[in-house]
Design a protein around this motif. Sequence first.
Motif, PDB file in Angstrom:
ATOM      1  N   ALA A  44     -34.287  -0.175  15.415  1.00  0.00           N
ATOM      2  CA  ALA A  44     -33.640   1.032  15.924  1.00  0.00           C
ATOM      3  C   ALA A  44     -33.011   0.744  17.272  1.00  0.00           C
ATOM      4  O   ALA A  44     -33.570  -0.014  18.082  1.00  0.00           O
ATOM      5  CB  ALA A  44     -34.651   2.175  16.051  1.00  0.00           C
ATOM      6  N   GLU A  45     -31.846   1.331  17.494  1.00  0.00           N
ATOM      7  CA  GLU A  45     -31.177   1.260  18.794  1.00  0.00           C
ATOM      8  C   GLU A  45     -30.955  -0.180  19.249  1.00  0.00           C
ATOM      9  O   GLU A  45     -31.019  -0.505  20.437  1.00  0.00           O
ATOM     10  CB  GLU A  45     -31.970   2.054  19.835  1.00  0.00           C
ATOM     11  N   GLY A  46     -30.736  -1.080  18.275  1.00  0.00           N
ATOM     12  CA  GLY A  46     -30.462  -2.476  18.589  1.00  0.00           C
ATOM     13  C   GLY A  46     -31.665  -3.290  18.988  1.00  0.00           C
ATOM     14  O   GLY A  46     -31.524  -4.442  19.420  1.00  0.00           O
TER      15      GLY A  46
ATOM     16  N   TYR B 173     -31.457  -8.081  12.491  1.00  0.00           N
ATOM     17  CA  TYR B 173     -30.092  -7.734  12.852  1.00  0.00           C
ATOM     18  C   TYR B 173     -29.082  -8.795  12.426  1.00  0.00           C
ATOM     19  O   TYR B 173     -27.873  -8.576  12.522  1.00  0.00           O
ATOM     20  CB  TYR B 173     -30.011  -7.458  14.351  1.00  0.00           C
ATOM     21  N   GLY B 174     -29.562  -9.919  11.916  1.00  0.00           N
ATOM     22  CA  GLY B 174     -28.683 -10.915  11.318  1.00  0.00           C
ATOM     23  C   GLY B 174     -28.511 -10.739   9.828  1.00  0.00           C
ATOM     24  O   GLY B 174     -27.776 -11.499   9.189  1.00  0.00           O
TER      25      GLY B 174
ATOM     26  N   ASP C  92     -36.024  -7.881  21.687  1.00  0.00           N
ATOM     27  CA  ASP C  92     -34.643  -8.122  21.293  1.00  0.00           C
ATOM     28  C   ASP C  92     -34.528  -9.230  20.253  1.00  0.00           C
ATOM     29  O   ASP C  92     -33.493  -9.341  19.591  1.00  0.00           O
ATOM     30  CB  ASP C  92     -33.809  -8.525  22.520  1.00  0.00           C
ATOM     31  N   ASP C  93     -35.600 -10.043  20.113  1.00  0.00           N
ATOM     32  CA  ASP C  93     -35.453 -11.266  19.316  1.00  0.00           C
ATOM     33  C   ASP C  93     -36.662 -11.612  18.453  1.00  0.00           C
ATOM     34  O   ASP C  93     -36.695 -12.695  17.846  1.00  0.00           O
ATOM     35  CB  ASP C  93     -35.155 -12.448  20.242  1.00  0.00           C
TER      36      ASP C  93
ATOM     37  N   GLN D  86     -41.908  -6.515  25.211  1.00  0.00           N
ATOM     38  CA  GLN D  86     -42.406  -5.617  26.246  1.00  0.00           C
ATOM     39  C   GLN D  86     -43.573  -4.821  25.650  1.00  0.00           C
ATOM     40  O   GLN D  86     -43.510  -4.385  24.509  1.00  0.00           O
ATOM     41  CB  GLN D  86     -41.322  -4.637  26.671  1.00  0.00           C
ATOM     42  N   GLY D  87     -44.610  -4.591  26.433  1.00  0.00           N
ATOM     43  CA  GLY D  87     -45.722  -3.799  25.939  1.00  0.00           C
ATOM     44  C   GLY D  87     -47.055  -4.456  26.238  1.00  0.00           C
ATOM     45  O   GLY D  87     -47.117  -5.493  26.900  1.00  0.00           O
TER      46      GLY D  87
END
Length: 293
Positions: A16-18, A257-258, A43-44, A49-50
């Motif tokens: 979601a949201e990139g 996302y790929g 992102d990858d 984060q967390g």
Amino acid sequence: MKTADINIRDPFILCAEGKYYLYGTRSETCWGPADGFDCYISDDLKTWQGPLEIFHRGDNFFADRFFWAPECYAYDGAYYLITTFGSDQTKKGIYVLKAERPEGPYQMYSEELTPADWTSIDGTLYFQDDRIYLVFSHSFEDTPDGDMCMVELSKDLKHAVSAPVVLFSAAAAPWAKPVPFAKAEFGMDGDVYFTDGPCLIDGDDGCLYMLWSSWSNCGYAVGTAVSKSGRADGPWVHLPEPVFPENGGHGMAFRDYGGSLKYTLHFPNDKYKERPIFKTLEIDHGKIRITEG
């Protein structure tokens, strides 16, 4: 933090949201009192984060344990967390939490989606023909053969609108074996099977595939059932061999996302040592393969 530093069971990815949002069962509270859920953001799929706490039970919350297998869905302009709750006074059941953002905060939203007199765990959603289905495990405490079941939900996800139906049982799968510790841990005699972690995947061949977990020759494992009709109500046929045969399971599929079809599961299946791992899924000639990718 790195993926190897995340100590959860039952991982689930929302794209979601990139970004990638990772949810799961806290390992440290899986088998005792529990009070919340977290998410991790990446992102990858490598650095995160967390943890960010997305839900924390209040003092008067009805459940105090079995905070299991949260799955997050973007639907109708909001985010919905499908999860298991239970207590010493209530059987495990499946409920929905709702938030305006993937990272919450989440609030209690639905009534119990599974029958109150059933022990039900590990719900996942499947959308077909403008209908929403909840696929879940009717747990071995009630049915020693380990049934995988399905119920239709209301469009607002607040309640069930059909009676549950049995899709298949673990006892019918050639690769699934009775748990060897049923007497010692659960006080149950005879053969006891379990089903958990269902994940449904539409194949390009018109079939519907379900990856799900049970016990096998080398412990916790993942196998495949196939609905050649392409429909959630089956009929379902079990493939004979597990696709992840040893000491890992309860996974889910997603497209990164790929555009690659991925599968995340927890490994190893050892208390307090579980970590999410990421694999690539391939569907070839009616079979699913899990590869390093």
